[in-house]
Design a protein around this motif. Structure first.
Motif, PDB file in Angstrom:
ATOM      1  N   LEU A   7      -3.168 -27.449 -60.407  1.00  0.00           N
ATOM      2  CA  LEU A   7      -2.746 -27.779 -61.770  1.00  0.00           C
ATOM      3  C   LEU A   7      -2.617 -26.574 -62.703  1.00  0.00           C
ATOM      4  O   LEU A   7      -1.649 -26.499 -63.474  1.00  0.00           O
ATOM      5  CB  LEU A   7      -3.708 -28.795 -62.389  1.00  0.00           C
ATOM      6  N   MET A  42       0.823 -25.935 -64.880  1.00  0.00           N
ATOM      7  CA  MET A  42       0.816 -25.988 -66.338  1.00  0.00           C
ATOM      8  C   MET A  42       1.330 -24.683 -66.939  1.00  0.00           C
ATOM      9  O   MET A  42       2.140 -24.684 -67.875  1.00  0.00           O
ATOM     10  CB  MET A  42      -0.613 -26.267 -66.810  1.00  0.00           C
ATOM     11  N   GLU A  66       4.912 -24.398 -69.199  1.00  0.00           N
ATOM     12  CA  GLU A  66       4.933 -23.954 -70.586  1.00  0.00           C
ATOM     13  C   GLU A  66       5.587 -22.586 -70.750  1.00  0.00           C
ATOM     14  O   GLU A  66       5.959 -22.205 -71.857  1.00  0.00           O
ATOM     15  CB  GLU A  66       3.508 -23.931 -71.149  1.00  0.00           C
ATOM     16  N   LEU A 119       1.879 -32.478 -67.637  1.00  0.00           N
ATOM     17  CA  LEU A 119       1.924 -31.040 -67.373  1.00  0.00           C
ATOM     18  C   LEU A 119       3.237 -30.575 -66.774  1.00  0.00           C
ATOM     19  O   LEU A 119       3.395 -29.385 -66.483  1.00  0.00           O
ATOM     20  CB  LEU A 119       0.783 -30.665 -66.417  1.00  0.00           C
ATOM     21  N   THR A 120       4.182 -31.469 -66.571  1.00  0.00           N
ATOM     22  CA  THR A 120       5.405 -31.127 -65.863  1.00  0.00           C
ATOM     23  C   THR A 120       6.638 -31.604 -66.617  1.00  0.00           C
ATOM     24  O   THR A 120       6.563 -32.506 -67.456  1.00  0.00           O
ATOM     25  CB  THR A 120       5.424 -31.773 -64.464  1.00  0.00           C
ATOM     26  N   HIS A 128      -1.003 -20.194 -71.353  1.00  0.00           N
ATOM     27  CA  HIS A 128      -2.371 -20.709 -71.448  1.00  0.00           C
ATOM     28  C   HIS A 128      -3.433 -19.641 -71.230  1.00  0.00           C
ATOM     29  O   HIS A 128      -4.606 -19.877 -71.500  1.00  0.00           O
ATOM     30  CB  HIS A 128      -2.566 -21.862 -70.453  1.00  0.00           C
TER      31      HIS A 128
END
Length: 572
Positions: free
Chosen positions: A95, A99, A103, A137-138, A434
């Motif tokens: 994940l 993510m 982004e 997240l996608t 992130h």
């Protein structure tokens, strides 16, 4: 022109789902798959082992780093990145990379295998709702419910991630779907969707003319380029516009490479992470700020203070949601950066406009001020070694075509501010969406595979080293000649610096023991040096950069909370 590629099933028989997955990736032009094995992946792995497909599987030691490697590979090749992992823990471990890529507008497909659909709800080992897990997240996300739908869903995923604003996708592949038959006639793909950006959005001609009028009416405009410029391959069109109008061009951290940083029009990085007071002043003095492929987020704008809220803004982005999200715009183009800049250059060609905004003069003065302050520290003989000393050495020693992959913490602000990219294009990668520690090592694997003839330099702090050390086995197994640089200061320095500047030096739970990173690297088979003084630093960097295999330099560096780091929130 690229045409649709049809790939028939092996031997003319109906393939099973695992075989169909292999053929669908092959048909989209995939060359590398980064991933990690698991029980639920066995039918697919068996198909990868048996079939002749021309793809290479890169076994990583952690699903996070499979995704990070796919991310960097995509950034450097303009081909979509593919990563994979098994059900349960594999799906949760992958994940962070999904993510980050999503982004950062980087197209990767995460393929996670899953328990059989017939086992759902019976408490099988590793069961979880993968579709719900990946949904926020996608850009696109599906779990294949039946084998006949697999090819169509793969095509949809590739199309989604490579068009519009690129992003990450996820495809869940249940165990029984991998074993069930798939109609052979369904196995085909349009290979264009294996690269990006595809189906670029061009600007409206009238809006382009209005945009140019706003730009030419300004007295002191400044361009701020985000990652969208490099993702779209707009570097040459940007250079033409900047030089013909003598514009000052700044970049975000992700936008580095939009112009070569030795270009006299290139101001360098602005914002709270890597910006300097003199470069910030150029933006503050502008009467028009032009954002291109840039979301104008908190770091780039120092929490929306530079530029100020009342400064006129012009904005180019291929995502309409970005335009006007942070600043009211006077002019905007919802378009691919390369096509938008090409349209502006064509209008200038037609008009013969020869306006000059004095960008080189402003950039020259700002850079002289920046480098004067830097050089004073970079020449210091004080110990521990100053990070500036490392940057000065790399500016002298690193090849022009080197690719730097930098973790957050100490590396990101120093490389963003002071490492000079001598060529335009993607030569610097860091995870700015992130900012998770441990990104760079796995990403450097993907970077070196993407550019096997270039030197890849992976920079990390010792905090990030601890997050990712297991991937040194991957590096040595593959024999990748990556040069690793560890800033060793035994602290989570970014947090300690924040505690120093904003919380009265009340330090809590941020210090840890020093690790002998050179010894650890050597245990994995990496050639390593330790540098604790300037003489050792130069010798170690020269030897490491020249080494024909993986190498590491453990730099005993000044702690970040004591350094003159180019991070505005720490400056009183």
């Amino acid at each position: 022109p690229m045409s649709t590629t049809e790939t028939p099933a092996a031997g003319g028989n109906q393939p099973n789902g695992g075989e169909a997955m292999v053929r669908m990736l092959e048909a989209h032009g995939v060359k590398y798959i980064f991933g990690l094995c698991g029980d639920t992946s066995l039918p697919w792995y068996d198909a990868l082992a048996r079939l002749d497909h021309g793809m290479t599987h890169i076994l990583t030691r952690d699903e996070r780093h499979a995704a990070y490697a796919a991310d960097a590979y995509a950034r450097l090749t303009q081909q979509v990145g593919i990563c994979e992992g098994p059900s349960g823990g594999g799906a949760t471990y992958i994940l962070p990379g999904v993510m980050e890529a999503n982004e950062s507008s980087v197209p990767i497909m995460a393929i996670t295998t899953d328990v059989a659909t017939t086992s759902a709800g019976k408490y099988p080992l590793t069961e979880l709702d993968q579709e719900a897990l990946f949904r926020p997240l996608t850009k696109w996300n599906a779990v294949v419910p039946q084998a006949a739908m697999l090819p169509r869903l793969v095509r949809s995923g590739f199309k989604a991630m490579s068009t519009g604003r690129p992003g990450a996708t996820h495809l869940g592949l249940p165990f029984d779907v991998q074993k069930a038959p798939v109609p052979a006639e369904e196995i085909w793909a349009d290979a264009r969707y294996g690269t990006f950006p595809t189906h670029r959005l061009g600007p409206d001609p009238d809006e382009a003319a209005e945009f140019l009028d706003v730009l030419l009416a300004a007295e002191a405009p400044v361009i701020v380029c985000g990652g969208g410029v490099v993702l779209s391959g707009a570097e040459e069109e940007l250079r033409r516009l900047a030089e013909r109008l003598d514009l000052a061009v700044a970049t975000t951290v992700s936008g580095q490479g939009a112009l070569a940083e030795i270009n006299p029009n290139c101001l360098g990085v602005v914002g709270s992470n890597g910006g300097r007071p003199s470069t910030r002043a150029v933006v503050d003095e502008a009467d028009l700020v032009v954002f291109i492929g840039c979301r104008a987020g908190s770091v780039t704008t120092e929490r929306w203070t530079t530029p100020a809220a009342n400064v006129p803004i012009a904005h180019i982005d291929n995502d309409p949601a970005v335009i006007g999200a942070c600043y009211q715009t006077k002019a905007s183009l919802c378009a691919d950066a390369r096509l938008a800049l090409a349209a502006l250059n064509r209008l200038l060609d037609e008009s013969g406009e020869a306006r000059a905004f004095g960008g080189v003069t402003k950039v020259t003065a700002a850079k002289e001020d920046k480098w004067k302050a830097f050089n004073l520290i970079a020449a210091s003989e004080e110990l521990p070694l100053r990070p500036e000393r490392v940057m000065a050495a790399l500016n002298r020693l690193a090849p022009e075509d080197a690719v730097v992959v930098a973790d957050p913490g100490t590396p990101c602000p120093y490389f963003s501010a002071f490492y000079e990219l001598k060529r335009p294009g993607r030569h610097f990668i860091t995870n700015r969406a992130h900012g998770a520690l441990g990104y760079a090592l796995g990403a450097s694997v993907g970077a070196q595979i993407a550019r096997p003839d270039s030197k890849v330099i992976c920079a990390m702090g010792d905090g990030s080293f601890g997050f990712s050390v297991g991937e040194f086995e991957t590096v040595t197994r593959l024999g990748l000649p990556i040069t690793f640089i560890v800033f060793s200061n035994a602290v989570f320095g970014w947090i300690k610096a924040g505690q120093k500047s904003g919380f009265g030096e009340r330090y809590f739970s941020v210090d840890f023991n020093r690790t002998d990173h050179a010894a650890v690297a050597e245990a994995f088979g990496v050639k390593a040096w330790t540098a604790s003084n300037p003489a050792e630093l130069d010798q170690a960097l020269k030897a490491s950069l020249a080494h024909d295999g993986p190498s590491l330099v453990d730099v005993i560096a000044q702690p970040l909370q004591d350094a003159a780091a180019p991070v505005s929130e720490w400056v009183s």
